[in-house]
Design a protein around this motif. Structure first.
Motif, mmCIF file in Angstrom:
data_model
loop_
_atom_site.group_PDB
_atom_site.id
_atom_site.type_symbol
_atom_site.label_atom_id
_atom_site.label_comp_id
_atom_site.label_asym_id
_atom_site.label_seq_id
_atom_site.Cartn_x
_atom_site.Cartn_y
_atom_site.Cartn_z
ATOM 1 N N ASP A 212 0.826 -1.225 0.000
ATOM 2 C CA ASP A 212 0.000 0.000 0.000
ATOM 3 C C ASP A 212 0.857 1.270 0.000
ATOM 4 O OD1 ASP A 212 0.979 0.004 2.562
ATOM 5 O OD2 ASP A 212 -0.954 -0.281 3.546
ATOM 6 N N LYS A 213 2.165 1.109 -0.088
ATOM 7 C CA LYS A 213 3.122 2.201 -0.307
ATOM 8 C C LYS A 213 2.911 3.414 0.601
ATOM 9 C CE LYS A 213 2.739 1.992 -5.047
ATOM 10 N NZ LYS A 213 3.144 2.257 -6.425
ATOM 11 N N ILE A 228 6.223 15.192 2.567
ATOM 12 C CA ILE A 228 7.244 14.148 2.602
ATOM 13 C C ILE A 228 8.592 14.848 2.481
ATOM 14 C CG2 ILE A 228 8.145 12.138 1.367
ATOM 15 C CD1 ILE A 228 5.282 11.883 0.117
ATOM 16 N N LEU A 229 9.559 14.474 3.311
ATOM 17 C CA LEU A 229 10.875 15.128 3.225
ATOM 18 C C LEU A 229 11.586 14.703 1.939
ATOM 19 C CD1 LEU A 229 12.195 14.875 6.912
ATOM 20 C CD2 LEU A 229 10.941 16.753 5.813
ATOM 21 N N ALA A 271 -0.888 5.930 3.371
ATOM 22 C CA ALA A 271 -0.743 5.013 2.229
ATOM 23 C C ALA A 271 -1.030 5.746 0.926
ATOM 24 C CB ALA A 271 -1.687 3.831 2.386
ATOM 25 N N THR A 272 -0.190 5.508 -0.079
ATOM 26 C CA THR A 272 -0.451 6.118 -1.388
ATOM 27 C C THR A 272 -1.158 5.133 -2.311
ATOM 28 O OG1 THR A 272 1.756 5.494 -2.156
ATOM 29 C CG2 THR A 272 1.522 7.694 -1.227
ATOM 30 N N ALA A 273 -1.267 3.870 -1.887
ATOM 31 C CA ALA A 273 -2.061 2.877 -2.631
ATOM 32 C C ALA A 273 -2.980 2.170 -1.629
ATOM 33 C CB ALA A 273 -1.150 1.884 -3.349
ATOM 34 N N PRO A 274 -3.933 2.925 -1.050
ATOM 35 C CA PRO A 274 -4.711 2.394 0.080
ATOM 36 C C PRO A 274 -5.601 1.204 -0.282
ATOM 37 C CG PRO A 274 -5.553 4.544 -0.610
ATOM 38 C CD PRO A 274 -4.308 4.303 -1.393
ATOM 39 N N GLY A 278 -3.423 -6.100 3.236
ATOM 40 C CA GLY A 278 -2.582 -7.196 3.708
ATOM 41 C C GLY A 278 -1.096 -6.966 3.567
ATOM 42 N N LYS A 279 -0.708 -5.983 2.739
ATOM 43 C CA LYS A 279 0.723 -5.721 2.553
ATOM 44 C C LYS A 279 1.007 -4.248 2.824
ATOM 45 C CE LYS A 279 1.653 -9.301 -0.871
ATOM 46 N NZ LYS A 279 2.232 -9.617 -2.171
ATOM 47 N N ALA A 280 1.738 -4.010 3.887
ATOM 48 C CA ALA A 280 2.062 -2.628 4.233
ATOM 49 C C ALA A 280 3.495 -2.318 3.807
ATOM 50 C CB ALA A 280 1.916 -2.420 5.739
ATOM 51 N N GLY A 281 3.660 -1.220 3.075
ATOM 52 C CA GLY A 281 5.000 -0.829 2.616
ATOM 53 C C GLY A 281 5.388 0.519 3.198
ATOM 54 N N PHE A 282 6.638 0.648 3.576
ATOM 55 C CA PHE A 282 7.118 1.890 4.188
ATOM 56 C C PHE A 282 8.381 2.340 3.474
ATOM 57 C CE2 PHE A 282 4.813 -0.555 7.294
ATOM 58 C CZ PHE A 282 4.006 0.371 7.934
ATOM 59 N N ARG A 283 8.408 3.638 3.140
ATOM 60 C CA ARG A 283 9.614 4.166 2.493
ATOM 61 C C ARG A 283 10.158 5.319 3.320
ATOM 62 N NH1 ARG A 283 9.580 5.185 -3.762
ATOM 63 N NH2 ARG A 283 7.937 6.684 -3.328
ATOM 64 N N LEU A 284 11.466 5.306 3.548
ATOM 65 C CA LEU A 284 12.085 6.331 4.403
ATOM 66 C C LEU A 284 13.451 6.725 3.882
ATOM 67 C CD1 LEU A 284 11.705 5.106 8.086
ATOM 68 C CD2 LEU A 284 10.861 7.273 7.209
#
Ligand SMILES: [Zn+2]
Length: 595
Positions: A212-213, A228-229, A271-274, A278-284
């Motif tokens: 879900d980005k 977002i930084l 989330a940018t793809a809500p 079942g799949k959670a994605g995290f970007r940092l």
């Protein structure tokens, strides 16, 4: 009855805040854990125990504390919800390091865990480096290169660390193999974390795409707008990293580090793809790290951007983004503009000479390359020595050639400081016999190892051969990428390659004889180097000369400074080499550390 009572329903962040203790040797901030310190970790950790989520993907900078997230997850499942756990590291060696340097200190210093996992020193403790048992479960540590250990036992919690550095074995993809172990659990959990690598072949990036980005939004203290930084909002005065600041992309307010840290503490994931469930994605990116000042980040960037290969590391390891490679093929290499008339002598910019030698069935080919400040290079000489490598004659010629003295424009006499000879062909024994007694002259036997992402120097040298000759493994794909990205540099200065007038057209044909193709292999993309022309010895020699510089382990920039002070003298390589093997610092100098 107390033992039978169900554990209190905690989230991982709550468990960590309540019980986790950071060990002195593994953390700059030893003592009790506080999720608040890096607030973004809360959302990631709590997604793991969210019953609606079975897969968590973290694509991030190397500096945001992702190893701690894995450790807290392990601690939680040992203490609160005992399960079979498997943690997969890129290699078995890295699994051992993780176990000894990170996991064991946590188990020792966090009291609720110490009681559960027995001391490894006691007999029949069922606690070894790779396998630790506790009531109701166990944790197994494996390397992605040991597929056999991924088999058998069912696993409920799968932790994949640094997946972009995984190797593919003949048994197939270690991620797919491991996932099969978790199939029987209805409440299985998969956690995958990594800094990304190349666009198109990064596994963490493709895993993130299927989630879900989520992006971490932080509010501006001035206008209150979430954002977002991004690196493009970091500003500084030219060559003055100490002036670095962050500017709000909505109102232009200037944030110092303290304001940025405050904003991060008040941030949240979105989330940018809500629609994906079942799949959670995290970007940092590293901009979220409470352990990195903008000044240091800019300092790293200014150093990294000098060369394509260090800039790539910055983009991957600090920004946490994939790198789009343009250095795949040198099609438009303009020979005429790179060939220069040096005259008789070695150009003045050269600080260190190295050589690379390729072994063919009827000859040796060898190139001498000079390196200067910021690894600007000058090809000095290319020689073909004819003769059968099975007989001594041609090796005596090579010995004499590598012992030549070269005069620089300013009159300084230079010797070759390090040479690599390829042992990979049909004359391995002859190469060992030549190199072993010449280690003191810094003539190194090497073996090229293919494969994307293998470091230029692939571990320490081995002596695992019949002659006990020290043998260095060279990540040739990485080396070729460095050479090709440098050939594309058009301005003289950092990384630029100079060639003398006498180099032939055939030389340049061989130098540019390979290209990268993308192949689909066992379910994912892989970059492979292929020859577009039959002969490529010139490229090999260049790669080995570069490898020699890396084996020497010296800083050309430092040598240049020193030799400038000491007047008209060749550099003393022994004084320049570090006495002990340098380990990369915990944070800060990661560009060097990751090369
Ligand atoms: Zn603002």
């Amino acid at each position: 009855m107390k033992a039978l009572a169900p554990p209190p329903e905690l989230k991982i962040s709550e468990w960590a805040d309540q019980y986790r203790v950071l060990s002195r040797e593994a953390s700059a901030e030893a003592g009790t854990w506080s999720t608040e310190r890096a607030e973004y970790q809360r959302g990631i950790m709590d997604a793991i125990t969210d019953e609606k989520i079975d897969e968590v993907v973290v694509m991030s900078s190397a500096q945001v504390g992702k190893t701690e997230i894995i450790l807290n997850t392990i601690g939680y499942y040992i203490s609160q919800d005992a399960s079979p756990i498997m943690c997969i590291q890129p290699t078995l060696d890295m699994a051992a390091t993780f176990s000894k340097d990170r996991l064991s200190p946590m188990l020792r210093d966090t009291p609720v865990l110490t009681d559960k996992v027995k001391d490894p020193r006691s007999r029949d403790s069922n606690n070894t480096t790779y396998h630790k048992t506790f009531e109701g479960g166990h944790i197994t540590l494996v390397g992605s290169n040991s597929a056999a250990s991924l088999a058998s036992r069912p696993i409920r919690v799968l932790l994949f660390d640094e997946v972009d550095r995984y190797t593919v074995t003949s048994e197939g993809d270690s991620i797919a193999l491991a996932k099969k172990r978790a199939m029987t659990f209805w409440n299985k959990k998969t956690v995958m974390v990594s800094t990304p690598t190349n666009e198109g072949s990064s596994r963490i990036a493709s895993a993130f795409e299927e989630t879900d980005k989520r992006e971490y939004h932080v509010p501006c203290f001035e206008c209150g707008e979430d954002q977002i930084l991004k690196w493009k909002n970091v500003h500084w005065e030219q060559d003055k990293p100490e002036t670095a600041c962050y500017t709000c992309e909505h109102c232009g307010a200037v944030w110092d580090d303290a304001a940025r840290y405050r904003a991060i503490r008040r941030g949240h994931w979105r989330a940018t793809a809500p629609d994906v469930v079942g799949k959670a994605g995290f970007r940092l990116s590293g901009l979220y790290s409470p352990w990195t000042s903008l000044e240091n980040a800019v300092r790293e960037f200014l150093e990294a951007k000098k060369l394509p290969e260090t800039l790539r590391v910055f983009v991957n390891a600090f920004l946490g983004e994939t790198w789009t490679d343009e250095g795949e093929r040198v099609d438009d290499f303009d020979i005429a503009s790179h060939r220069e008339d040096y005259g008789e002598k070695v150009p003045e910019g050269v600080v260190v000479l190295t050589a690379g030698c390729d072994v063919q069935s009827d000859r040796l080919e060898v190139e001498v390359v000079g390196f200067g400040v910021d690894e600007e290079s000058w090809s000095v000489d290319y020689r073909t020595l004819y003769g059968d490598p099975n007989s001594a004659g041609v090796w005596a010629e090579l010995d004499a050639y590598l012992s030549l003295i070269w005069e620089r424009e300013d009159g300084v006499e230079l010797t070759i400081k390090g040479s690599c000879v390829d042992s990979g062909g049909h004359h391995t024994q002859s190469v060992y016999r030549f190199c072993k007694p010449r280690l003191g002259k810094r003539i190194f036997a090497i073996k090229g190892i293919g494969g994307e992402g293998k470091p230029l120097l692939n571990g320490r040298p081995s002596t695992n051969n019949n002659l006990k000759c020290k043998l260095w493994s060279i990540g040739v794909d990485t080396a070729k990428e460095i050479v090709y990205s440098r050939l594309k540099i058009k301005e003289q200065g950092a990384g630029y390659c100079h060639f003398p007038q006498h180099y032939t057209d055939e030389y340049f044909k061989q130098l540019t004889a390979e290209k990268v193709v993308k192949k689909y292999h066992k379910g994912f993309h892989r970059r492979e180097w292929i020859k577009v022309r039959p002969r490529n010895e010139a490229l090999d020699c260049r790669v080995y000369a570069l490898a020699a510089l890396n084996i020497l382990g010296i800083s050309v920039n430092m040598l240049a400074q020193k030799s400038g002070k000491s007047g008209v003298k060749d550099v003393d390589i022994e004084k320049a080499r570090p006495k002990r093997r340098q380990t990369p610092r915990k944070s800060g100098n990661f560009v060097q550390g990751w090369r």
